[in-house]
Design a protein around this motif. Structure first.
Motif, PDB file in Angstrom:
ATOM      1  N   GLU A 105     -60.437 -23.598  -5.227  1.00  0.00           N
ATOM      2  CA  GLU A 105     -60.165 -22.695  -4.107  1.00  0.00           C
ATOM      3  C   GLU A 105     -59.020 -23.228  -3.241  1.00  0.00           C
ATOM      4  O   GLU A 105     -58.136 -22.470  -2.826  1.00  0.00           O
ATOM      5  N   ALA A 106     -58.999 -24.530  -2.982  1.00  0.00           N
ATOM      6  CA  ALA A 106     -57.893 -25.110  -2.212  1.00  0.00           C
ATOM      7  C   ALA A 106     -56.586 -24.940  -2.967  1.00  0.00           C
ATOM      8  O   ALA A 106     -55.554 -24.635  -2.367  1.00  0.00           O
ATOM      9  N   ARG A 107     -56.624 -25.123  -4.282  1.00  0.00           N
ATOM     10  CA  ARG A 107     -55.419 -24.914  -5.097  1.00  0.00           C
ATOM     11  C   ARG A 107     -54.916 -23.484  -4.956  1.00  0.00           C
ATOM     12  O   ARG A 107     -53.733 -23.251  -4.727  1.00  0.00           O
ATOM     13  N   ARG A 108     -55.828 -22.524  -5.078  1.00  0.00           N
ATOM     14  CA  ARG A 108     -55.441 -21.113  -4.976  1.00  0.00           C
ATOM     15  C   ARG A 108     -54.804 -20.829  -3.616  1.00  0.00           C
ATOM     16  O   ARG A 108     -53.745 -20.195  -3.526  1.00  0.00           O
ATOM     17  N   ILE A 109     -55.425 -21.308  -2.546  1.00  0.00           N
ATOM     18  CA  ILE A 109     -54.914 -21.071  -1.195  1.00  0.00           C
ATOM     19  C   ILE A 109     -53.541 -21.725  -1.020  1.00  0.00           C
ATOM     20  O   ILE A 109     -52.601 -21.095  -0.520  1.00  0.00           O
ATOM     21  N   ALA A 110     -53.429 -22.969  -1.419  1.00  0.00           N
ATOM     22  CA  ALA A 110     -52.160 -23.693  -1.251  1.00  0.00           C
ATOM     23  C   ALA A 110     -51.037 -23.042  -2.050  1.00  0.00           C
ATOM     24  O   ALA A 110     -49.957 -22.780  -1.511  1.00  0.00           O
ATOM     25  N   GLU A 111     -51.284 -22.798  -3.320  1.00  0.00           N
ATOM     26  CA  GLU A 111     -50.223 -22.247  -4.169  1.00  0.00           C
ATOM     27  C   GLU A 111     -49.853 -20.831  -3.760  1.00  0.00           C
ATOM     28  O   GLU A 111     -48.677 -20.478  -3.758  1.00  0.00           O
ATOM     29  N   SER A 112     -50.835 -20.016  -3.369  1.00  0.00           N
ATOM     30  CA  SER A 112     -50.486 -18.658  -2.941  1.00  0.00           C
ATOM     31  C   SER A 112     -49.769 -18.683  -1.593  1.00  0.00           C
ATOM     32  O   SER A 112     -49.036 -17.750  -1.264  1.00  0.00           O
ATOM     33  N   GLY A 113     -49.932 -19.777  -0.840  1.00  0.00           N
ATOM     34  CA  GLY A 113     -49.214 -19.939   0.420  1.00  0.00           C
ATOM     35  C   GLY A 113     -47.868 -20.622   0.257  1.00  0.00           C
ATOM     36  O   GLY A 113     -47.194 -20.923   1.241  1.00  0.00           O
ATOM     37  N   GLY A 114     -47.471 -20.901  -0.980  1.00  0.00           N
ATOM     38  CA  GLY A 114     -46.159 -21.482  -1.248  1.00  0.00           C
ATOM     39  C   GLY A 114     -46.099 -22.997  -1.207  1.00  0.00           C
ATOM     40  O   GLY A 114     -45.006 -23.578  -1.240  1.00  0.00           O
ATOM     41  N   LEU A 115     -47.246 -23.663  -1.152  1.00  0.00           N
ATOM     42  CA  LEU A 115     -47.266 -25.122  -1.101  1.00  0.00           C
ATOM     43  C   LEU A 115     -47.338 -25.723  -2.498  1.00  0.00           C
ATOM     44  O   LEU A 115     -47.918 -25.127  -3.415  1.00  0.00           O
ATOM     45  N   ASN A 116     -46.766 -26.899  -2.656  1.00  0.00           N
ATOM     46  CA  ASN A 116     -47.035 -27.709  -3.842  1.00  0.00           C
ATOM     47  C   ASN A 116     -48.478 -28.175  -3.724  1.00  0.00           C
ATOM     48  O   ASN A 116     -49.013 -28.305  -2.617  1.00  0.00           O
ATOM     49  N   TYR A 117     -49.092 -28.486  -4.862  1.00  0.00           N
ATOM     50  CA  TYR A 117     -50.489 -28.889  -4.849  1.00  0.00           C
ATOM     51  C   TYR A 117     -50.707 -30.058  -5.795  1.00  0.00           C
ATOM     52  O   TYR A 117     -50.314 -30.004  -6.961  1.00  0.00           O
ATOM     53  N   VAL A 118     -51.306 -31.123  -5.274  1.00  0.00           N
ATOM     54  CA  VAL A 118     -51.652 -32.298  -6.069  1.00  0.00           C
ATOM     55  C   VAL A 118     -53.115 -32.592  -5.779  1.00  0.00           C
ATOM     56  O   VAL A 118     -53.531 -32.576  -4.616  1.00  0.00           O
ATOM     57  N   GLU A 119     -53.902 -32.851  -6.823  1.00  0.00           N
ATOM     58  CA  GLU A 119     -55.298 -33.194  -6.598  1.00  0.00           C
ATOM     59  C   GLU A 119     -55.717 -34.373  -7.459  1.00  0.00           C
ATOM     60  O   GLU A 119     -55.083 -34.666  -8.479  1.00  0.00           O
ATOM     61  N   ASP A 120     -56.757 -35.049  -7.001  1.00  0.00           N
ATOM     62  CA  ASP A 120     -57.378 -36.140  -7.743  1.00  0.00           C
ATOM     63  C   ASP A 120     -56.392 -37.241  -8.112  1.00  0.00           C
ATOM     64  O   ASP A 120     -56.442 -37.805  -9.195  1.00  0.00           O
ATOM     65  N   ARG A 121     -55.468 -37.533  -7.184  1.00  0.00           N
ATOM     66  CA  ARG A 121     -54.514 -38.637  -7.391  1.00  0.00           C
ATOM     67  C   ARG A 121     -54.359 -39.390  -6.087  1.00  0.00           C
ATOM     68  O   ARG A 121     -54.298 -38.790  -5.020  1.00  0.00           O
ATOM     69  N   CYS A 122     -54.255 -40.699  -6.193  1.00  0.00           N
ATOM     70  CA  CYS A 122     -54.059 -41.524  -5.006  1.00  0.00           C
ATOM     71  C   CYS A 122     -52.570 -41.555  -4.667  1.00  0.00           C
ATOM     72  O   CYS A 122     -51.752 -41.998  -5.479  1.00  0.00           O
ATOM     73  N   ILE A 123     -52.247 -41.119  -3.468  1.00  0.00           N
ATOM     74  CA  ILE A 123     -50.856 -41.047  -3.041  1.00  0.00           C
ATOM     75  C   ILE A 123     -50.197 -42.424  -3.044  1.00  0.00           C
ATOM     76  O   ILE A 123     -49.025 -42.566  -3.399  1.00  0.00           O
ATOM     77  N   ALA A 124     -50.951 -43.469  -2.689  1.00  0.00           N
ATOM     78  CA  ALA A 124     -50.384 -44.825  -2.648  1.00  0.00           C
ATOM     79  C   ALA A 124     -50.133 -45.368  -4.045  1.00  0.00           C
ATOM     80  O   ALA A 124     -49.155 -46.093  -4.262  1.00  0.00           O
ATOM     81  N   VAL A 125     -50.980 -45.022  -4.997  1.00  0.00           N
ATOM     82  CA  VAL A 125     -50.781 -45.466  -6.380  1.00  0.00           C
ATOM     83  C   VAL A 125     -49.544 -44.787  -6.959  1.00  0.00           C
ATOM     84  O   VAL A 125     -48.695 -45.439  -7.585  1.00  0.00           O
ATOM     85  N   VAL A 126     -49.414 -43.481  -6.740  1.00  0.00           N
ATOM     86  CA  VAL A 126     -48.236 -42.752  -7.227  1.00  0.00           C
ATOM     87  C   VAL A 126     -46.977 -43.363  -6.619  1.00  0.00           C
ATOM     88  O   VAL A 126     -45.984 -43.610  -7.309  1.00  0.00           O
ATOM     89  N   ARG A 127     -47.015 -43.619  -5.310  1.00  0.00           N
ATOM     90  CA  ARG A 127     -45.856 -44.203  -4.634  1.00  0.00           C
ATOM     91  C   ARG A 127     -45.499 -45.579  -5.217  1.00  0.00           C
ATOM     92  O   ARG A 127     -44.340 -45.854  -5.497  1.00  0.00           O
ATOM     93  N   ALA A 128     -46.512 -46.416  -5.407  1.00  0.00           N
ATOM     94  CA  ALA A 128     -46.264 -47.764  -5.924  1.00  0.00           C
ATOM     95  C   ALA A 128     -45.708 -47.739  -7.338  1.00  0.00           C
ATOM     96  O   ALA A 128     -44.749 -48.465  -7.666  1.00  0.00           O
ATOM     97  N   LEU A 129     -46.309 -46.935  -8.196  1.00  0.00           N
ATOM     98  CA  LEU A 129     -45.854 -46.873  -9.590  1.00  0.00           C
ATOM     99  C   LEU A 129     -44.429 -46.339  -9.712  1.00  0.00           C
ATOM    100  O   LEU A 129     -43.668 -46.765 -10.563  1.00  0.00           O
ATOM    101  N   ALA A 130     -44.094 -45.391  -8.832  1.00  0.00           N
ATOM    102  CA  ALA A 130     -42.744 -44.809  -8.862  1.00  0.00           C
ATOM    103  C   ALA A 130     -41.758 -45.613  -8.008  1.00  0.00           C
ATOM    104  O   ALA A 130     -40.568 -45.295  -7.963  1.00  0.00           O
ATOM    105  N   ARG A 131     -42.255 -46.636  -7.333  1.00  0.00           N
ATOM    106  CA  ARG A 131     -41.436 -47.504  -6.469  1.00  0.00           C
ATOM    107  C   ARG A 131     -40.650 -46.716  -5.404  1.00  0.00           C
ATOM    108  O   ARG A 131     -39.447 -46.917  -5.228  1.00  0.00           O
ATOM    109  N   ILE A 132     -41.348 -45.820  -4.749  1.00  0.00           N
ATOM    110  CA  ILE A 132     -40.728 -44.984  -3.718  1.00  0.00           C
ATOM    111  C   ILE A 132     -40.926 -45.653  -2.362  1.00  0.00           C
ATOM    112  O   ILE A 132     -42.040 -46.008  -1.992  1.00  0.00           O
ATOM    113  N   ARG A 133     -39.827 -45.839  -1.654  1.00  0.00           N
ATOM    114  CA  ARG A 133     -39.855 -46.374  -0.292  1.00  0.00           C
ATOM    115  C   ARG A 133     -38.927 -45.532   0.568  1.00  0.00           C
ATOM    116  O   ARG A 133     -37.961 -44.973   0.076  1.00  0.00           O
ATOM    117  N   LYS A 134     -39.192 -45.504   1.829  1.00  0.00           N
ATOM    118  CA  LYS A 134     -38.351 -44.744   2.772  1.00  0.00           C
ATOM    119  C   LYS A 134     -37.553 -45.695   3.635  1.00  0.00           C
ATOM    120  O   LYS A 134     -37.877 -46.812   3.851  1.00  0.00           O
TER     121      LYS A 134
END
Length: 134
Positions: A105-134
């Motif tokens: 349901e959250a996916r449906r709401i987000a995507e129909s509202g024009g948002l990107n949607y990511v689920e069941d992933r740790c944002i810090a793990v994705v950041r670390a593996l991709a070596r993204i820093r600001k």
């Protein structure tokens, strides 16, 4: 080729964290702290705290007075659709449900509202593996 989660992080600067915990031993505290340490602006959303991670806490997404790139959710899946509605309402770019959280349901709401949607992933793990820093 990078996946959607990596692309979202590369483009983002501001992360509103719904459910950021006061307890440093919990992932809902340590993960946002890691994102902040990597240079992301972290905006805590919490029902009763006044300051977390050295930042002013807001009671709801609607109270945040600046644009939000990612709404990162550390709340039970049953609350995700309500958060998705709020993320759409504030014009966030992405709704991100942390590892262990998924909601059709959250996916449906987000995507129909024009948002990107990511689920069941740790944002810090994705950041670390991709070596993204600001």
């Amino acid at each position: 080729m990078a996946d959607l989660a990596e692309e979202v992080l590369k483009a983002a600067n501001t992360i509103a964290v719904v459910g950021l915990s006061r307890d440093p031993a919990k992932a809902a505290h340590s993960v946002p702290a890691a994102m902040q340490a990597a240079g992301f602006r972290v905006i805590p959303v919490h029902p009763s705290a006044d300051e977390l991670l050295g930042e002013k806490v807001y009671r709801s997404l609607a109270d945040i007075p600046e644009p939000v790139d990612i709404v990162d959710v550390f709340r039970p899946a049953r609350e995700a659709p309500r958060v998705a509605e709020q993320a759409v309402a504030i014009g966030a770019k992405t709704l991100w449900l942390q590892q262990g959280i998924a909601s059709a349901e959250a996916r449906r709401i987000a995507e129909s509202g024009g948002l990107n949607y990511v689920e069941d992933r740790c944002i810090a793990v994705v950041r670390a593996l991709a070596r993204i820093r600001k």
